[in-house]
Design a protein around this motif. Structure first.
Motif, mmCIF file in Angstrom:
data_model
loop_
_atom_site.group_PDB
_atom_site.id
_atom_site.type_symbol
_atom_site.label_atom_id
_atom_site.label_comp_id
_atom_site.label_asym_id
_atom_site.label_seq_id
_atom_site.Cartn_x
_atom_site.Cartn_y
_atom_site.Cartn_z
ATOM 1 N N ARG A 41 30.549 19.741 41.064
ATOM 2 C CA ARG A 41 30.543 18.407 40.465
ATOM 3 C C ARG A 41 30.406 18.487 38.945
ATOM 4 N NH1 ARG A 41 26.857 17.198 44.647
ATOM 5 N NH2 ARG A 41 25.201 16.925 43.104
ATOM 6 N N GLU A 42 29.571 19.429 38.473
ATOM 7 C CA GLU A 42 29.387 19.580 37.027
ATOM 8 C C GLU A 42 30.677 20.065 36.369
ATOM 9 O OE1 GLU A 42 27.232 18.634 33.901
ATOM 10 O OE2 GLU A 42 26.344 18.576 35.917
ATOM 11 N N TRP A 43 31.358 21.010 37.029
ATOM 12 C CA TRP A 43 32.634 21.519 36.513
ATOM 13 C C TRP A 43 33.682 20.408 36.466
ATOM 14 C CZ3 TRP A 43 37.386 22.028 39.111
ATOM 15 C CH2 TRP A 43 38.364 22.769 38.435
ATOM 16 N N VAL A 44 33.715 19.564 37.480
ATOM 17 C CA VAL A 44 34.672 18.444 37.502
ATOM 18 C C VAL A 44 34.443 17.534 36.298
ATOM 19 C CG1 VAL A 44 35.344 16.336 38.729
ATOM 20 C CG2 VAL A 44 35.054 18.482 39.978
ATOM 21 N N LYS A 45 33.188 17.257 35.978
ATOM 22 C CA LYS A 45 32.895 16.414 34.809
ATOM 23 C C LYS A 45 33.338 17.095 33.521
ATOM 24 C CE LYS A 45 28.484 15.758 35.702
ATOM 25 N NZ LYS A 45 27.087 15.273 35.560
ATOM 26 N N ALA A 46 33.165 18.421 33.465
ATOM 27 C CA ALA A 46 33.475 19.156 32.229
ATOM 28 C C ALA A 46 34.961 19.434 32.047
ATOM 29 C CB ALA A 46 32.699 20.471 32.203
ATOM 30 N N LEU A 102 18.854 30.913 38.131
ATOM 31 C CA LEU A 102 19.538 30.057 39.095
ATOM 32 C C LEU A 102 18.520 29.364 40.001
ATOM 33 C CD1 LEU A 102 22.459 32.438 40.142
ATOM 34 C CD2 LEU A 102 22.350 30.845 38.225
ATOM 35 N N PRO A 103 18.775 28.079 40.323
ATOM 36 C CA PRO A 103 19.996 27.313 40.030
ATOM 37 C C PRO A 103 19.996 26.596 38.687
ATOM 38 C CG PRO A 103 18.546 26.026 41.422
ATOM 39 C CD PRO A 103 17.858 27.355 41.244
ATOM 40 N N GLU A 104 18.912 26.711 37.898
ATOM 41 C CA GLU A 104 18.782 25.907 36.681
ATOM 42 C C GLU A 104 19.965 26.057 35.731
ATOM 43 O OE1 GLU A 104 14.592 26.906 38.070
ATOM 44 O OE2 GLU A 104 16.536 27.902 37.927
ATOM 45 N N ASP A 105 20.494 27.276 35.590
ATOM 46 C CA ASP A 105 21.544 27.516 34.599
ATOM 47 C C ASP A 105 22.956 27.386 35.160
ATOM 48 O OD1 ASP A 105 19.927 27.957 32.324
ATOM 49 O OD2 ASP A 105 19.442 29.974 33.020
ATOM 50 N N LEU A 106 23.088 26.891 36.381
ATOM 51 C CA LEU A 106 24.430 26.683 36.929
ATOM 52 C C LEU A 106 25.210 25.654 36.122
ATOM 53 C CD1 LEU A 106 23.852 26.697 40.797
ATOM 54 C CD2 LEU A 106 25.051 28.427 39.429
ATOM 55 N N THR A 107 24.528 24.648 35.575
ATOM 56 C CA THR A 107 25.218 23.650 34.747
ATOM 57 C C THR A 107 25.851 24.306 33.535
ATOM 58 O OG1 THR A 107 23.784 21.846 35.455
ATOM 59 C CG2 THR A 107 24.895 21.580 33.340
ATOM 60 N N ALA A 108 25.114 25.197 32.874
ATOM 61 C CA ALA A 108 25.661 25.891 31.698
ATOM 62 C C ALA A 108 26.841 26.764 32.087
ATOM 63 C CB ALA A 108 24.563 26.731 31.038
ATOM 64 N N ILE A 109 26.765 27.418 33.240
ATOM 65 C CA ILE A 109 27.870 28.255 33.707
ATOM 66 C C ILE A 109 29.088 27.397 34.012
ATOM 67 C CG2 ILE A 109 28.625 29.684 35.653
ATOM 68 C CD1 ILE A 109 25.819 30.943 35.648
ATOM 69 N N ALA A 110 28.881 26.238 34.632
ATOM 70 C CA ALA A 110 30.002 25.334 34.927
ATOM 71 C C ALA A 110 30.711 24.913 33.648
ATOM 72 C CB ALA A 110 29.499 24.104 35.684
ATOM 73 N N HIS A 111 29.948 24.615 32.600
ATOM 74 C CA HIS A 111 30.557 24.193 31.337
ATOM 75 C C HIS A 111 31.290 25.349 30.655
ATOM 76 C CE1 HIS A 111 29.188 19.986 30.734
ATOM 77 N NE2 HIS A 111 28.312 20.345 31.666
ATOM 78 N N ALA A 112 30.730 26.547 30.743
ATOM 79 C CA ALA A 112 31.417 27.711 30.162
ATOM 80 C C ALA A 112 32.757 27.941 30.855
ATOM 81 C CB ALA A 112 30.534 28.950 30.275
ATOM 82 N N LEU A 113 32.764 27.873 32.166
ATOM 83 C CA LEU A 113 34.008 28.083 32.902
ATOM 84 C C LEU A 113 35.014 26.979 32.605
ATOM 85 C CD1 LEU A 113 32.626 29.343 36.335
ATOM 86 C CD2 LEU A 113 33.751 30.692 34.535
ATOM 87 N N ASN A 119 27.290 38.402 34.925
ATOM 88 C CA ASN A 119 28.173 38.618 33.772
ATOM 89 C C ASN A 119 27.997 37.563 32.692
ATOM 90 O OD1 ASN A 119 29.347 41.003 34.552
ATOM 91 N ND2 ASN A 119 31.109 40.044 35.546
ATOM 92 N N PHE A 120 26.965 36.726 32.814
ATOM 93 C CA PHE A 120 26.658 35.711 31.801
ATOM 94 C C PHE A 120 25.318 36.004 31.147
ATOM 95 C CE2 PHE A 120 29.577 33.452 34.566
ATOM 96 C CZ PHE A 120 30.307 32.621 33.703
ATOM 97 N N LEU A 121 25.165 35.549 29.924
ATOM 98 C CA LEU A 121 23.870 35.442 29.260
ATOM 99 C C LEU A 121 23.722 34.016 28.760
ATOM 100 C CD1 LEU A 121 23.627 38.758 27.191
ATOM 101 C CD2 LEU A 121 22.225 38.119 29.155
ATOM 102 N N ILE A 122 22.503 33.533 28.700
ATOM 103 C CA ILE A 122 22.216 32.200 28.177
ATOM 104 C C ILE A 122 21.671 32.368 26.762
ATOM 105 C CG2 ILE A 122 20.979 30.039 28.528
ATOM 106 C CD1 ILE A 122 22.996 30.761 30.758
ATOM 107 N N ASP A 123 22.386 31.816 25.782
ATOM 108 C CA ASP A 123 21.983 32.011 24.391
ATOM 109 C C ASP A 123 20.859 31.045 24.012
ATOM 110 O OD1 ASP A 123 23.042 29.532 23.697
ATOM 111 O OD2 ASP A 123 24.703 30.327 22.531
ATOM 112 N N PRO A 124 20.280 31.177 22.797
ATOM 113 C CA PRO A 124 19.144 30.317 22.416
ATOM 114 C C PRO A 124 19.468 28.831 22.414
ATOM 115 C CG PRO A 124 19.225 32.248 21.002
ATOM 116 C CD PRO A 124 20.494 32.266 21.816
ATOM 117 N N GLN A 125 20.734 28.465 22.331
ATOM 118 C CA GLN A 125 21.143 27.061 22.375
ATOM 119 C C GLN A 125 21.361 26.563 23.801
ATOM 120 O OE1 GLN A 125 22.749 29.302 20.018
ATOM 121 N NE2 GLN A 125 20.999 28.601 18.788
#
Length: 374
Positions: free
Chosen positions: A278-283, A131-142, A223-229
């Protein structure tokens, strides 16, 4: 049995403990054999949570995948062993279509030598969010979870599906707040929390029924993991319900969430929190029914109050003896590694301190001066 090609990814990868410790779960090998996983090498994982033990199920052949046995220590929803497993299995099954959760391989029924049973979940190779780098990935997952079509009301059981999500959340927070007087709080802390509870209650009284979605209700970054993708995989699913998506966004970015797990520790700025929304709103796409700035902001207050009242509840209960009957909810320290209990106690003390309560309230008021959707 789920084929290897169907596996997404899984679990809180901690450093495996070298001992097999099968004597602690004498019925596990038998249950795994009955479920088709009996040939795996069992390696317990480090104790990182108050609700489950995890056992890595290592494949012996290259054409097999690894799995993880998820063995409940208790039920956070205060369900009996059978109902708890059914609920958790349903969480994994309903969330699977999001593409951001592990596959469910098997349910291990409760029995005398495995009193709370367990689930077998597809193993995830990945790293803890940075964090905060992976917040975008978390927003998209949610957003992927929140976008899932709602089943008809009669098909939502056994997952919680409150008629009034706001009323239900306020009731849950109020139930935990009953532990505040016995939690040994500083007068300043108690006064601030009582003020916030009163303001939330007054706001809820003005609100109509709000659009619901399938939510995690346990979306803190640990409670998240970031996969190789680069995808965020939500690996802990036991409290899903049909409720307010804003509760997940709050849980993913509150101070009490981002500083809970040592692997994902971060103190986010207001700008970084705003960027997550903002990222979640886009997703979220065309689901405009969820885009209520005031509702999202109040979800943040409600989720924080849920978290700190849980802290008071845990402080009041963790010294109790474990439930030998393996019943429902059980916060006894006897169920977890002493190092984990020390960590939780440190976090609880921290979050209930007057300076941290003041800090979180200040952040909330700063966000209130912004449009979370802009």
């Amino acid at each position: 049995m789920i084929d290897k090609c169907d596996i997404t990814v899984m679990n809180k990868i901690a450093t495996p403990i070298q001992s097999t410790r099968e004597d602690e779960w004498p019925g596990l090998r038998t249950a795994l054999t009955a479920a088709g996983f009996g040939d795996r090498v069992l390696t317990p994982m480090a104790d990182t949570g108050l609700a489950h033990d995890h056992i890595w199920l290592k494949a012996r052949r290259d054409d097999q995948a690894d799995w993880v046995a998820r063995l409940p220590k208790q039920s956070q929803l205060d369900l009996d062993a059978k109902a708890n497993l059914s609920y958790q299995a349903c969480c994994f099954e309903r969330a699977a279509a999001s593409g951001h959760t592990p596959s469910l391989g098997a349910v291990l029924p409760p029995e005398e030598s495995l009193p709370r049973g367990g689930l077998v979940i597809a193993a995830v190779q990945g790293h803890a969010p940075r964090l905060p780098e992976d917040l975008t990935a978390i927003a998209h997952a949610l957003a992927s979870l929140h976008r899932l079509p709602l089943p008809s009301p009669e098909e939502r059981a056994p997952l919680l599906d409150p008629v009034s999500p706001w009323g239900d959340m306020l009731e849950e927070v109020s139930h935990q707040a009953a532990f505040l007087p016995q939690a040994g709080l500083d007068d300043d802390t108690l006064g601030q929390l009582q003020k916030e509870l009163a303001e939330l209650s007054a706001w809820v009284e003005t609100q109509p029924t709000t659009a619901k979605a399938l939510i995690s209700f346990d979306a803190h970054p640990g409670n998240f993991l970031i996969d190789p993708q680069g995808r965020a995989i939500l690996v802990d699913l036991e409290k899903c319900r049909y409720s307010l998506p804003g509760l997940d966004l709050a849980h993913a970015s509150l101070y009490t969430s981002t500083t809970w797990d040592t692997r994902t520790y971060a103190e986010l700025s207001v700008d970084e929190v705003h960027a997550l929304y903002r990222e979640w709103v886009k997703a979220i796409g065309n689901h405009r029914e969820y885009l209520d700035p005031q509702g999202l902001l109040q979800c943040r207050r409600a989720m924080w109050l849920w978290s700190v009242t849980w802290c008071a509840k845990w402080r009041s209960k963790y010294r109790r003896r474990r439930d030998e009957g393996a019943g429902g909810e059980d916060w006894s320290a006897e169920l977890s590694d002493p190092a984990l209990i020390d960590h939780v106690r440190d976090r609880v003390d921290h979050y209930l301190s007057p300076q941290i309560v003041t800090r979180v309230r200040k952040e909330w008021h700063e966000l209130a001066r912004r449009d979370l959707l802009d």
